[in-house]
Enzyme design. Structure first.
Site, PDB file in Angstrom:
ATOM      1  N   GLY A 130      36.712 -19.570  31.078  1.00 42.85           N
ATOM      2  CA  GLY A 130      35.689 -20.436  30.508  1.00 42.85           C
ATOM      3  C   GLY A 130      35.005 -19.763  29.351  1.00 42.85           C
ATOM      4  O   GLY A 130      35.484 -18.745  28.855  1.00 42.85           O
ATOM      5  N   ASN A 131      33.896 -20.342  28.912  1.00 46.89           N
ATOM      6  CA  ASN A 131      33.150 -19.736  27.806  1.00 46.89           C
ATOM      7  C   ASN A 131      31.651 -19.971  28.008  1.00 46.89           C
ATOM      8  O   ASN A 131      31.252 -20.643  28.955  1.00 46.89           O
ATOM      9  CB  ASN A 131      33.650 -20.279  26.467  1.00 46.89           C
ATOM     10  N   ARG A 132      30.873 -19.423  27.105  1.00 46.71           N
ATOM     11  CA  ARG A 132      29.424 -19.379  27.304  1.00 46.71           C
ATOM     12  C   ARG A 132      28.670 -20.603  26.781  1.00 46.71           C
ATOM     13  O   ARG A 132      27.448 -20.603  26.748  1.00 46.71           O
ATOM     14  CB  ARG A 132      28.848 -18.133  26.622  1.00 46.71           C
ATOM     15  N   SER A 133      29.356 -21.632  26.350  1.00 44.98           N
ATOM     16  CA  SER A 133      28.649 -22.779  25.784  1.00 44.98           C
ATOM     17  C   SER A 133      27.700 -23.405  26.812  1.00 44.98           C
ATOM     18  O   SER A 133      28.097 -23.719  27.926  1.00 44.98           O
ATOM     19  CB  SER A 133      29.657 -23.827  25.321  1.00 44.98           C
ATOM     20  N   ALA A 143      32.796 -26.824  23.465  1.00 42.79           N
ATOM     21  CA  ALA A 143      33.682 -25.678  23.252  1.00 42.79           C
ATOM     22  C   ALA A 143      34.830 -25.791  24.251  1.00 42.79           C
ATOM     23  O   ALA A 143      34.744 -25.254  25.364  1.00 42.79           O
ATOM     24  CB  ALA A 143      32.907 -24.381  23.451  1.00 42.79           C
TER      25      ALA A 143
END
Ligand code: CTP
Ligand code: CA
Length: 232
Positions: A33-36, A100
């Site tokens: 995943g990502n930090r959005s 994102a």
């Protein structure tokens, strides 16, 4: 014009906004995943609703409260987001991809939790590329007058500056507007404020000085309205 003195210039318009970061699961408990946070997308949805639009927010893994007067569709993965955004785009006037999406997903999903081996040999996760929702929608518009907006967090490098990367990405994606954020300390992800340059396919450059995500959201809708008036 900030958020005050609001024009109801999106009345009769239907818009779709994506927000958050998609997740790609390796097994029932682990994901890429990502930090959005989704805050910019939520600000865009809220701003559009205030200006009178019918708004659908396609939200991936966000924990923010639903904005008032906005229909929220929840998704997890990039492929789910693609299906939701493309379906909602069919009768939309504008789509803003503030999410994102994970660019890659594991080639295989394990139905059972992957166990440690107890050995110190490297483990390899094979990744495959996800569909590019923004590019697909821009190149395959359900209606010719659909306005498509992307976001890009960029850093400059030895060869080109942030805006050069942004121009190249705008052209590659084929969207109408690209909101370019320079990323670095205290900028972009998880930050309450965002500064940006909004690049237009018509060659325009709109600088939005460091301001709240709500202000940036209103500048984006200002430019979407301008794009509708010049394209049809
Ligand atoms: N985007 C998308 N689908 C993807 C990846 C990105 O629709 N699979 C959208 C994002 O929502 C954003 C824009 O494309 O509006 C730019 O995302 P970005 O990650 O900067 O672009 P990429 O093409 O993924 O390029 P990079 O290799 O720099 O990550
Ligand atoms: Ca990406």
């Amino acid at each position: 014009r900030g958020t005050e003195g609001l024009r109801r210039d999106l009345v009769g318009r239907r818009v779709v906004v994506s927000a958050g970061g998609t997740r790609e699961f390796l097994d029932p408990v682990r994901f890429l995943g990502n930090r959005s946070s989704g805050r910019q997308g939520y600000a865009l949805a809220r701003a559009a609703a205030l200006r009178g639009a019918r708004v659908t927010l396609v939200a991936a893994n966000t924990t923010l409260p639903d904005p008032a007067g906005v229909a929220v569709t929840r998704v997890v993965s990039t492929r789910e987001m693609r299906d939701a955004v493309l379906a909602e785009a069919q009768d939309a006037d504008a789509v803003v991809m503030a999410a994102a999406p994970a660019d890659f997903r594991p080639a295989d999903y394990s139905e059972h939790k992957i166990k440690k081996s107890g050995q110190d040999t490297a483990r390899i996760v094979e990744l495959v590329e996800n569909p590019d929702i923004l590019a697909e929608l821009s190149k395959n518009r359900p209606r010719p007058d659909l306005v498509v907006v992307g976001f890009a967090a960029e850093t400059g490098d030895a060869h080109a500056g942030v805006l050069d990367h942004g121009r190249a990405k705008l052209a590659a994606k084929g969207c109408d507007l690209l909101v370019v954020n320079e990323v670095g300390p205290d900028k972009g992800f998880e930050s309450p404020e965002n500064e940006a340059v909004i690049l237009g396919a018509d060659g325009s450059e709109t600088v939005v000085p460091r301001a709240s995500k709500d202000i940036l959201a209103h500048r984006v809708w200002d430019l979407v309205v301008r794009t509708w008036s010049t394209t049809g």
